[in-house]
Enzyme design. Structure first.
Site, PDB file in Angstrom:
ATOM      1  N   THR A   1       4.627  -7.951  12.352  1.00  0.00           N
ATOM      2  CA  THR A   1       5.491  -6.795  12.392  1.00  0.00           C
ATOM      3  C   THR A   1       6.589  -7.088  11.633  1.00  0.00           C
ATOM      4  OG1 THR A   1       7.124  -6.598  13.726  1.00  0.00           O
ATOM      5  CG2 THR A   1       7.322  -8.658  14.350  1.00  0.00           C
ATOM      6  N   GLY A   2       7.127  -5.978  11.072  1.00  0.00           N
ATOM      7  CA  GLY A   2       8.013  -5.664   9.932  1.00  0.00           C
ATOM      8  C   GLY A   2       8.169  -4.524   9.553  1.00  0.00           C
ATOM      9  N   LYS A   3       8.257  -4.506   7.740  1.00  0.00           N
ATOM     10  CA  LYS A   3       8.336  -3.903   6.876  1.00  0.00           C
ATOM     11  C   LYS A   3       6.777  -3.057   6.705  1.00  0.00           C
ATOM     12  CE  LYS A   3      10.286  -1.213   3.460  1.00  0.00           C
ATOM     13  NZ  LYS A   3      10.735  -1.664   2.077  1.00  0.00           N
ATOM     14  N   GLY A   4       6.316  -2.527   7.354  1.00  0.00           N
ATOM     15  CA  GLY A   4       4.262  -2.044   6.628  1.00  0.00           C
ATOM     16  C   GLY A   4       4.237  -1.623   5.665  1.00  0.00           C
TER      17      GLY A   4
ATOM     18  N   THR B   1       7.026  -2.467  16.686  1.00  0.00           N
ATOM     19  CA  THR B   1       5.487  -2.833  17.011  1.00  0.00           C
ATOM     20  C   THR B   1       5.848  -3.893  18.018  1.00  0.00           C
ATOM     21  OG1 THR B   1       5.538  -3.025  14.716  1.00  0.00           O
ATOM     22  CG2 THR B   1       3.555  -3.731  15.737  1.00  0.00           C
TER      23      THR B   1
ATOM     24  N   ARG C   1       2.494   9.393   9.159  1.00  0.00           N
ATOM     25  CA  ARG C   1       2.390   8.127   8.065  1.00  0.00           C
ATOM     26  C   ARG C   1       1.783   7.549   8.647  1.00  0.00           C
ATOM     27  NH1 ARG C   1       4.918   2.568  10.042  1.00  0.00           N
ATOM     28  NH2 ARG C   1       5.667   1.500   7.959  1.00  0.00           N
ATOM     29  N   ILE C   2       1.144   6.462   7.792  1.00  0.00           N
ATOM     30  CA  ILE C   2       0.430   5.131   9.206  1.00  0.00           C
ATOM     31  C   ILE C   2       1.357   4.107   8.312  1.00  0.00           C
ATOM     32  CG2 ILE C   2      -2.039   4.025   8.953  1.00  0.00           C
ATOM     33  CD1 ILE C   2      -3.040   6.460   9.245  1.00  0.00           C
ATOM     34  N   GLY C   3       1.352   3.030   9.009  1.00  0.00           N
ATOM     35  CA  GLY C   3       1.954   1.932   9.018  1.00  0.00           C
ATOM     36  C   GLY C   3       0.553   0.920   8.931  1.00  0.00           C
ATOM     37  N   ASP C   4       1.572  -0.764   8.917  1.00  0.00           N
ATOM     38  CA  ASP C   4       0.216  -1.628   8.676  1.00  0.00           C
ATOM     39  C   ASP C   4      -0.192  -2.189   9.762  1.00  0.00           C
ATOM     40  OD1 ASP C   4       1.723  -4.082  10.431  1.00  0.00           O
ATOM     41  OD2 ASP C   4       3.747  -3.330   9.945  1.00  0.00           O
TER      42      ASP C   4
END
Lengths: 316, 333
Positions: free
Chosen positions: A237-240, A187, A215-218
């Protein structure tokens, strides 16, 4: 009061032993993007324009996980997503599943400005890109040799790898307790405020190494990876999956508004409530404050304020 | 205080001229689905299971805009989305862009439990559905004749909305024939830019607190009539259309863009958590203060066994029940 800007290139388990040939180009890119953002703010460009143009620069850099340099899905393809939000109007735009659009953040802005919708994804988003005549290229443009290698390693280890600066040649990173050895980077983002308190946030990403197709993240989820309102602008940013469940970006603003916390207090509180090693964020407030907390080993970041302060950093 | 509670909705923004038979039919479906949830809660089924079971029922019934009976995209196809959140641990799962999956909410649950991710969409979600062996059907299964007619009207309405004095097609609910009335655009109740007679109240949802005090929420939709292909609304977005934590659970419906911009579901929980408001106070606060020009409704339960709802739209199909025997189904204020 005065303008402020912050940008990031991802939070995660960035090894303290990161060799200079991998560290220096990233620091240079952060510096370059910060200069561009600062120049735009000094020229009185609206923060919405500023965050878009800074994120475009970060997307174009192959050193970060967005646009060119995006990590690969389990099929070896690129699926990019992005989101932009204007603090005053709280208008927003988001895109997911892009494979040919050179600057996802600009398409997100077009969704916001040229459609009655907020979020377009996959084939529909690609079709919209062509309708709008934005720059598109062959999908191979975004794929770098490092990311091909990262995917190979992730498949070998049979994991979804959120880390993209894991050294390729088998050097072991600093271990952080509570993680499975997957570090969490990915990100890019930018937040900005001008002297009148106008705020904006923008985030863009290629997602997770070896992620499932679709897959969709944050990042494109308003309130999770991106948020702006009259109080502050936030990019996470980080683990979605952690950022989504904790609605990180929205919570910073909510704590300021509903509990009266300052920007720094709100941001620190939110990061502390997420499991260690999972997240970082950048945020600016309407009064020109800036904060960049993270609970990972490091976060590629930079910020500057009108009174002359500026900072570029990776670790604490 | 305490005990289980359940609320369900079938969409906010209802045509004030909806024929009586349609209203009765909707209330019957709501009552039936509510009863399914009540029976499960009495059998001590967990909240996250109850919301899935109930939303499956709402998806399967063609009366509401989800699963079978979904609103159509501008190409005349169906693209469905859903999300589910377990307040216990705030685990979540979401799906978008489904075209063949019979029960989107169940695929969202599988994303939560059987994948390393929280949200899968379009081809990737469809592939996952096949890997998981969920029931899939042809896209035509979800398309109802009524919605084909509605899509045509929506396309006409969208193209003539810029005239200040427009003939408005009105559907006669029984026979499906279209009459017409002449009115100015200003006189017209609108949702998402469409006259309310054409608008399909979006979405179904269920929120539950179980006998252990755990909350869960689930939301499912076909989305906005005549939407662009690839358009994602609020229903699959955690914090916007759906949210659950250890305090409460919320499911929203209405103008998706307004719900997203205001992160409506998360805000109910946030004002409870950060301002100490009670459930109905929190619901009223976000409906009154957070929507600006937007039109939406929501249902909510708290871990203390309370149930609440609010809407600034013209009506919301809803039902709710609590352990002490309270039960109601409604449409209007």
């Amino acid at each position: 009061m005065g303008w402020s800007i912050a940008l990031h290139g991802g939070a995660g388990d960035i090894p303290l032993t990161l060799p200079p040939e991998r560290r220096l180009p990233r620091e240079a890119a952060l510096r370059h993007c910060l200069e561009i953002g600062v120049a735009a703010l000094k020229a009185h460009r609206p923060p919405l324009d500023v965050v878009e143009l800074v994120v475009r620069e970060l997307e174009n850099s192959p050193h970060f996980n967005a646009g060119r340099g995006s990590v690969l899905t389990t099929n070896g393809t690129v699926e990019m997503e992005a989101c932009i939000m204007d603090g005053n109007t709280q208008k927003c735009g988001a895109v997911s599943g892009l494979s040919t659009v050179v600057n996802a953040i600009s398409l997100a802005r077009l969704v916001m400005e040229k459609t009655p919708h907020i979020y377009l994804a996959f084939d529909g988003a690609e079709a919209f890109a062509r309708e709008q005549g934005v720059e598109t290229v062959d999908a191979s443009h975004f794929i770098t040799p490092e990311n091909i290698e990262r995917l190979k390693q992730a498949k070998k280890a049979n994991r979804v790898q959120i880390d993209y600066t894991q050294p390729i040649k088998g050097q072991t990173p600093q271990d952080t307790s509570g993680t499975t050895g997957d570090s969490q980077i990915g990100t890019v983002g930018c937040v900005a405020v001008d002297g009148d308190g106008n705020l904006a946030a923008a985030t863009s990403t290629g997602g997770l190494v070896n992620k499932m197709v679709g897959r969709i993240g944050d990042t494109p989820i308003i309130g999770a990876g991106t948020y702006a309102n009259p109080f502050c602008a936030v990019s996470a940013t980080g683990k979605g999956e952690s950022i989504i469940r904790a609605t990180i970006a929205r919570d910073v603003a909510a704590l300021m508004e509903y509990k009266g916390l300052s920007l720094k207090e709100a941001a620190a509180y939110v990061i502390e409530s997420v499991p260690k090693g999972n997240a970082g964020l950048i945020a600016v407030s309407a009064t020109g404050e800036v904060t960049m907390p993270f609970n990972t080993t490091g976060m590629f970041r930079a910020c500057a304020t009108e009174d002359g302060y500026s900072e570029i950093g990776i670790w604490n | 205080m305490g005990g289980w509670a359940i609320a369900i909705h079938g969409g906010a923004g209802v045509d004030p001229n909806l024929p009586e038979e349609r209203q009765e039919e909707a209330k019957r479906v709501l009552a039936r689905c509510l009863q399914i949830g009540i029976d499960a809660l009495r059998a001590s089924v967990r909240a996250v299971d109850v919301v899935e079971i109930v939303v499956r029922e709402l998806e399967t019934d063609p009366v509401f805009n989800s699963g079978r009976g979904s609103a159509l995209t501008r190409k005349g196809t169906v693209e469905m989305e859903a999300s589910i959140m377990d307040g216990r641990g705030r685990r979540c799962g979401a799906v978008s862009g489904l075209t063949t999956v019979k029960n989107p909410v169940s695929l969202a649950r599988l994303v939560m439990e059987k994948s390393p991710h929280s949200y899968l969409a379009f081809d990737g979600a469809e592939d996952f559905a096949r890997e998981q062996g969920v029931e899939v059907v042809d896209n035509s299964y979800f398309i109802t004749e009524e919605n084909v007619g509605m899509l045509k009207l929506a396309k006409e309405a969208n193209s003539i909305m810029f005239d200040y004095r427009v003939p408005l097609p009105v559907i006669d609910g029984c026979s499906g024939s279209a009459g017409s009335i002449v009115a100015t655009v200003d006189d017209v109740l609108q949702m998402n830019g469409l006259p309310i007679s054409i608008y399909a109240p979006e979405t179904v949802g269920c929120v539950v607190v179980d006998t252990n005090g755990w909350c869960a929420a689930a939301t499912s939709t076909g989305g906005l009539m005549n939407k662009m292909n690839g358009r994602i609304g609020d229903s699959p977005l955690i914090g916007s259309g759906t949210y659950a934590c250890n305090l409460c659970a919320i499911s929203c419906t209405g103008e998706g863009e307004a719900i997203i911009r205001s992160t409506l579901a998360r805000d109910v929980a946030a004002v409870m958590e950060y301002k100490g408001l009670g459930l109905q106070e929190a619901v009223d606060f976000v409906i009154n203060e957070r929507l600006d020009e937007g039109k939406a409704g929501l249902i909510a339960v708290s871990r203390n066994g309370e149930v609440g709802y609010g809407f600034n739209t013209n009506g919301m199909f809803r039902g709710c029940a609590t352990e002490d025997g309270f039960m109601e189904v409604g449409i209007w204020e």
